[in-house]
Design a protein around this motif. Structure first.
Motif: not given
Length: 131
Positions: A14-19
């Protein structure tokens, strides 16, 4: 232990997709940033959902990490394997900081604050007093 590893994986993805979905405006101009959010509503909405789900997953892992450290300091019994698995959150945030430091810092701050707020050591005793 599996739950902690699953939460770390969810938080990292989720952090990767958000970034990757948040617009990268260089140099940062607030008007351009907001305009990019408005003209790409699906991408913006998905980035917000990933931010929310990711920081909740990371907060649960951080809560376990902090509770394990405090129980170790107070010499209480704790689940060592679960605490050791929650140490993987350090690697997850390191990877996210390599991608985008500002967004990862925001993600980290929200996760730590919510994880610290949700710590409850008296939870098991509270229910016994009500009975």
């Amino acid at each position: 232990m599996r739950r902690q590893l699953f939460l770390i994986a969810i938080g990292s993805v989720c952090g990767y997709l958000m970034i990757s979905w948040v617009p990268n405006v260089t140099p940062f101009v607030w008007a351009n940033f907001i305009t990019d959010f408005i003209f790409r509503p699906l991408r913006s909405f998905l980035a917000m959902i990933c931010f929310f789900v990711g920081f909740l997953a990371n907060a649960a892992v951080i809560r376990t990490f902090i509770e394990g450290m405090i129980r170790f300091i107070w010499k209480q019994t704790s689940h060592f394997r679960e605490w050791f698995a929650s140490c993987g959150i350090i690697g997850s945030f390191y990877w996210l900081f390599q991608l985008n430091a500002r967004l990862a810092l925001l993600f980290f701050i929200f996760s730590v604050v919510y994880g610290m707020i949700s710590i409850d050591f008296a939870g098991s005793r509270r229910y016994k007093k009500l009975l």
